[in-house]
Design an enzyme around this catalytic site. Sequence first.
Site, PDB file in Angstrom:
ATOM      1  N   CYS A  57       0.761  -1.206   0.019  1.00 27.37           N
ATOM      2  CA  CYS A  57      -0.016   0.089   0.039  1.00 27.37           C
ATOM      3  C   CYS A  57       0.621   1.276   0.074  1.00 27.37           C
ATOM      4  O   CYS A  57       1.388   1.580  -1.061  1.00 27.37           O
ATOM      5  CB  CYS A  57      -0.945  -0.070   1.152  1.00 27.37           C
ATOM      6  SG  CYS A  57      -2.289   0.899   1.064  1.00 27.37           S
TER       7      CYS A  57
ATOM      8  N   HIS B 176      -3.824  -4.992   0.272  1.00 24.79           N
ATOM      9  CA  HIS B 176      -3.318  -5.422   1.749  1.00 24.79           C
ATOM     10  C   HIS B 176      -3.509  -6.994   1.619  1.00 24.79           C
ATOM     11  O   HIS B 176      -4.612  -7.431   2.461  1.00 24.79           O
ATOM     12  CB  HIS B 176      -4.162  -4.926   2.821  1.00 24.79           C
ATOM     13  CG  HIS B 176      -3.396  -3.342   2.929  1.00 24.79           C
ATOM     14  ND1 HIS B 176      -2.640  -3.010   3.768  1.00 24.79           N
ATOM     15  CD2 HIS B 176      -4.281  -2.211   2.815  1.00 24.79           C
ATOM     16  CE1 HIS B 176      -2.564  -1.619   3.870  1.00 24.79           C
ATOM     17  NE2 HIS B 176      -3.783  -1.194   3.282  1.00 24.79           N
TER      18      HIS B 176
ATOM     19  N   GLU C 250      -2.089  -8.747   3.733  1.00 25.76           N
ATOM     20  CA  GLU C 250      -1.944  -9.095   5.218  1.00 25.76           C
ATOM     21  C   GLU C 250      -3.245  -8.826   6.283  1.00 25.76           C
ATOM     22  O   GLU C 250      -3.071  -9.505   7.185  1.00 25.76           O
ATOM     23  CB  GLU C 250      -0.739  -8.331   5.885  1.00 25.76           C
ATOM     24  CG  GLU C 250      -1.128  -7.036   6.299  1.00 25.76           C
ATOM     25  CD  GLU C 250      -1.172  -5.800   5.043  1.00 25.76           C
ATOM     26  OE1 GLU C 250      -0.893  -4.701   5.491  1.00 25.76           O
ATOM     27  OE2 GLU C 250      -1.199  -6.166   3.906  1.00 25.76           O
TER      28      GLU C 250
END
Length: 248
Positions: A99, A188, A190
């Site tokens: 990001c 993202h 994660e």
Amino acid sequence: MVEKRFAMLLCAEDPEYVKKKYGGYFGVFLRMLGEEGEIWDSYRVAAGHFPNDADIGLYEGFVVSGSCSDAHSDDPWICRLLLLLKKLNGLKKKVLGICFGHQVLCRALGGKTGRALSGWDIGIRTIHVSPASKVFSSLKIPSMLSVIECHRDEVQELPSKAEVIGWSEKTGIEIFKYGDHMMGIQGHPEYTMDILFHLIDRLVQRNFIMETYGKELKAKVEEGEPNREAWKKLCINFLKGTSLINKL
């Protein structure tokens, strides 16, 4: 046997919710990338905590996190981060930008970032990946991957010699690679759905988005699911050179 060592460059403060449930964003990334026999260190670069020059050589790779800050701004810590990333490029160190990290890595390499002309991208987005890129072909990655997104800035111009290897209907440069040692991902991989819902609430509370829009986003998000396992394997393979062929 020498343990492999990695560094997490944290570019955002931890919300209390994420801190209590996941141990902060460092804990979130460790859940995705950490493996047995490794050492992971964290540096809160947004607070001015950077690795010393003497320590850089200790690390196999670096991960640059997301942030509420703008990658195109000239805050002192961002300028210092740009210098560090340029140094890591010169040393051919593995760097994965997520990001904000994707955007600031692009800027450090000579590209351009700024506000996305299409506005915020929040939710689950389908990414089209380049079948010609060995990053995906060697892992037999599907031609389309879903990922959680939460950003209003984007990469506008890639640095010379960089390659677009992922794009979406919303954002033209979702993933890029620079040589074999640097890669940026706009989404993202994660994040959990739980974190996304929390972020939507925070954006509403801070008046970045309207409450009605926040409710619409939550309803829409519940209809989909990101390909978290595929992203995890992709990121691990890039950072560590782990052979994951036929495991997707």
